[in-house]
Scaffold this motif. Structure first.
Motif, PDB file in Angstrom:
ATOM      1  N   GLU A   1       0.788   5.243  -9.114  1.00  0.00           N
ATOM      2  CA  GLU A   1       1.244   3.662  -9.494  1.00  0.00           C
ATOM      3  C   GLU A   1       0.235   2.277  -8.807  1.00  0.00           C
ATOM      4  O   GLU A   1      -0.084   1.372  -9.267  1.00  0.00           O
ATOM      5  CB  GLU A   1       2.064   4.027  -9.505  1.00  0.00           C
ATOM      6  N   GLN A   2      -0.111   2.325  -7.342  1.00  0.00           N
ATOM      7  CA  GLN A   2      -0.314   2.100  -6.814  1.00  0.00           C
ATOM      8  C   GLN A   2      -1.585   0.856  -6.619  1.00  0.00           C
ATOM      9  O   GLN A   2      -2.104  -0.399  -6.087  1.00  0.00           O
ATOM     10  CB  GLN A   2      -0.375   1.964  -4.763  1.00  0.00           C
ATOM     11  N   VAL A   3      -2.728   1.841  -7.192  1.00  0.00           N
ATOM     12  CA  VAL A   3      -3.779   1.695  -7.944  1.00  0.00           C
ATOM     13  C   VAL A   3      -3.664   0.575  -8.733  1.00  0.00           C
ATOM     14  O   VAL A   3      -4.515  -0.160  -8.817  1.00  0.00           O
ATOM     15  CB  VAL A   3      -4.391   3.076  -7.153  1.00  0.00           C
ATOM     16  N   LEU A   4      -2.787   1.116  -9.613  1.00  0.00           N
ATOM     17  CA  LEU A   4      -3.133   0.598 -10.893  1.00  0.00           C
ATOM     18  C   LEU A   4      -2.962  -0.949 -10.574  1.00  0.00           C
ATOM     19  O   LEU A   4      -2.617  -1.805 -11.430  1.00  0.00           O
ATOM     20  CB  LEU A   4      -2.148   1.337 -12.052  1.00  0.00           C
ATOM     21  N   ALA A   5      -1.678  -1.118 -10.217  1.00  0.00           N
ATOM     22  CA  ALA A   5      -0.798  -2.831  -9.468  1.00  0.00           C
ATOM     23  C   ALA A   5      -1.799  -3.206  -8.995  1.00  0.00           C
ATOM     24  O   ALA A   5      -2.462  -4.264  -9.006  1.00  0.00           O
ATOM     25  CB  ALA A   5       0.635  -2.606  -8.880  1.00  0.00           C
ATOM     26  N   ALA A   6      -2.754  -2.787  -7.858  1.00  0.00           N
ATOM     27  CA  ALA A   6      -3.744  -3.497  -7.405  1.00  0.00           C
ATOM     28  C   ALA A   6      -5.288  -3.910  -8.574  1.00  0.00           C
ATOM     29  O   ALA A   6      -5.124  -4.738  -8.585  1.00  0.00           O
ATOM     30  CB  ALA A   6      -4.436  -2.861  -6.451  1.00  0.00           C
ATOM     31  N   HIS A   7      -5.591  -2.806  -9.279  1.00  0.00           N
ATOM     32  CA  HIS A   7      -6.697  -3.520 -10.302  1.00  0.00           C
ATOM     33  C   HIS A   7      -5.379  -4.190 -11.315  1.00  0.00           C
ATOM     34  O   HIS A   7      -6.265  -5.407 -11.346  1.00  0.00           O
ATOM     35  CB  HIS A   7      -6.753  -2.102 -11.139  1.00  0.00           C
TER      36      HIS A   7
ATOM     37  N   THR B   1      -8.628  -0.964   6.577  1.00  0.00           N
ATOM     38  CA  THR B   1      -7.053  -0.128   6.497  1.00  0.00           C
ATOM     39  C   THR B   1      -5.929  -1.125   5.630  1.00  0.00           C
ATOM     40  O   THR B   1      -6.254  -2.326   5.380  1.00  0.00           O
ATOM     41  CB  THR B   1      -6.955  -0.285   7.740  1.00  0.00           C
ATOM     42  N   VAL B   2      -5.668  -0.717   4.233  1.00  0.00           N
ATOM     43  CA  VAL B   2      -4.877  -1.287   3.711  1.00  0.00           C
ATOM     44  C   VAL B   2      -3.254  -0.332   3.796  1.00  0.00           C
ATOM     45  O   VAL B   2      -3.185   0.675   4.045  1.00  0.00           O
ATOM     46  CB  VAL B   2      -4.874  -1.679   1.968  1.00  0.00           C
ATOM     47  N   PHE B   3      -2.276  -1.486   3.307  1.00  0.00           N
ATOM     48  CA  PHE B   3      -0.735  -0.826   3.226  1.00  0.00           C
ATOM     49  C   PHE B   3      -0.209  -0.554   2.355  1.00  0.00           C
ATOM     50  O   PHE B   3       0.639  -0.260   2.329  1.00  0.00           O
ATOM     51  CB  PHE B   3      -0.376  -1.822   4.765  1.00  0.00           C
ATOM     52  N   ASP B   4      -0.775  -1.165   1.134  1.00  0.00           N
ATOM     53  CA  ASP B   4      -0.158  -1.430  -0.321  1.00  0.00           C
ATOM     54  C   ASP B   4      -0.665  -1.920  -1.460  1.00  0.00           C
ATOM     55  O   ASP B   4      -1.865  -1.511  -1.027  1.00  0.00           O
ATOM     56  CB  ASP B   4       1.437  -2.359  -0.038  1.00  0.00           C
ATOM     57  N   SER B   5      -0.380  -1.848  -2.807  1.00  0.00           N
ATOM     58  CA  SER B   5      -1.548  -2.451  -3.794  1.00  0.00           C
ATOM     59  C   SER B   5      -1.568  -3.852  -3.468  1.00  0.00           C
ATOM     60  O   SER B   5      -2.444  -3.780  -3.929  1.00  0.00           O
ATOM     61  CB  SER B   5      -0.170  -1.772  -4.832  1.00  0.00           C
TER      62      SER B   5
END
Length: 423
Positions: free
Chosen positions: A246-252, A369-373
């Protein structure tokens, strides 16, 4: 006495363990119910006797061990090899990589009698266990049968060390059975010594995960896919998990607002997640293509990698790699497959499974390093907007990989030493 208590407790837990594997895991992935008799060391009599036995818990260990096993086969072509694993995905990966050149089996549950039957039936010339798969009955029966026990590519965190210290009598059984241990570094070696392993049994060989070699077919496949995607910004989210998809898709979704033709290749860690991720993509109205049924990608916003054994090549076809299991507390996955293709790495903060790799990548400006979407999107946006920075991130990652290679040759020398060769 410690091993007796351990074996008794394990026997009491047998109904729970069997129910978990057959019912719960089997419901999620039917392959858990295939070859189930091997979990109790039955149905293995047709396997070769006196083979070299490598144990790789699952996919990650199989991928790490593959170059080591291949090189051993080159050096000793007449030796029989058995590779054991714990999971169907690990088994599928073994079969995909080696076809019929090695024999594959499930490692039995560590009950006293199953471990004894396993060792007595196969009588391996050596037991080579990848990373920290330490099984008291398996190790004890191997030692009783004069079978060298080698723990290869071994790592031990401070937390894990304290856990083993809490059951020190049982840990003593394990440490006495080990013939040699090849650790990632001196820090890991020191922790094993604190558990009671003799110093003369330990070699700091480095991590074999750095010894990635790109085969010609892998390079060709990556180039072909990269050519197919030419003209688009492409990023891979590899080995992702639930709550991370879900976080990956939010970033996309944020990225598409800036780069409407950007393509995400999402590769869930486990096959049972292929369909849930497909449903998630449909629910969020992404235009999707499946890797298993490649059609035109021109209109697609997401390529779902619903195949096995291709992640390395998918990294090679991308501009940036996000390595999963790290925005959630799963400990992260291997970033070096991307580094082998000179692709820079983004990762969440939870990378304790690769504590010997990520600090070096980060210090060399080879991983971010990333921490959220939102921060994942911000880094993707920055890198896509700066070709030089993106290319340098990838070059740095590849250089770290090159600087740390050589562990496979040291590990092979240790295996030969345990077998009485080249002494």
């Amino acid at each position: 006495m410690a091993r007796f208590i351990y074996s008794f407790v394990l026997l009491l837990l047998a109904p729970v363990l069997i129910t978990y594997l057959w019912v719960f895991r089997g419901k999620k992935q039917a392959a858990y119910r295939i070859h189930f008799n091997e979990r109790f060391a039955y149905g293995i009599s047709s396997l070769p006797k006196h083979a070299l036995l490598f144990h790789c818990a699952s996919v990650g260990e199989v991928l790490a061990a593959a170059p080591l096993i291949k090189k051993y086969k080159q050096q000793h072509p007449n030796d029989k090899i058995i590779v054991s694993t714990n999971t169907p995905t690990g088994r599928a990966q073994i079969e995909a990589i080696f076809q019929e050149s090695v024999n594959c089996v499930y490692l039995p549950l560590d009950f006293y009698f199953t471990a004894r039957r396993f060792i007595n039936t196969l009588r391996p010339k050596a037991l080579c266990v990848l990373e920290t798969e330490l099984w008291p009955n398996l190790f004890a029966h191997a030692k009783a049968n004069d079978c060298p026990v080698l723990v290869l590519n071994a790592r031990l965190s401070e937390k894990s060390m304290k856990g083993y210290q809490r059951v020190q009598p049982l840990t003593n059984v394990l440490m006495r059975a080990v013939t040699y241990l090849a650790s990632h570094n001196e820090q890991d070696a020191s922790r094993f010594m604190k558990l009671g392993l003799r110093e003369d049994k330990i070699r700091a060989t480095g991590s074999i995960k750095f010894d990635i070699q790109l085969s010609e077919p892998e390079q060709i496949k990556a180039r072909q896919l990269k050519s197919l995607l030419s003209g688009r910004y492409v990023w891979v989210a590899g080995s992702t998990h639930p709550l991370e998809h879900e976080q990956v898709l939010a970033a996309h979704k944020l990225l598409l607002k800036q780069y409407p033709t950007a393509l995400l290749i999402i590769a869930p860690r486990h096959p049972e997640q292929f369909e849930p991720v497909a449903s998630l993509l449909a629910t969020q109205q992404f235009r999707m293509t499946r890797r298993s049924n490649m059609q035109s990608l021109e209109e697609s916003q997401v390529l779902l990698a619903d195949t096995l054994g291709e992640l390395k090549c998918l990294y090679g076809a991308s501009d940036v790699a996000y390595v999963g299991g790290s925005l959630i507390e799963r400990g992260g996955h291997n970033p070096l497959e991307a580094a082998a293709f000179s692709v820079g790495v983004l990762s969440g903060p939870h990378t304790y499974n690769f504590a010997h790799i990520y600090p070096e990548l980060i210090n060399a400006s080879a991983a971010i390093t990333v921490f959220d979407s939102e921060s994942l999107f911000e880094q993707l946006h920055t890198l896509f907007n700066d070709n030089d920075a993106r290319m340098q991130l990838g070059r740095n990652a590849h250089q770290v990989l090159m600087n740390n290679q050589g562990a496979i040759n040291k590990t092979l020398a240790l295996i030969d030493k345990s077998l009485g060769r080249n002494i």
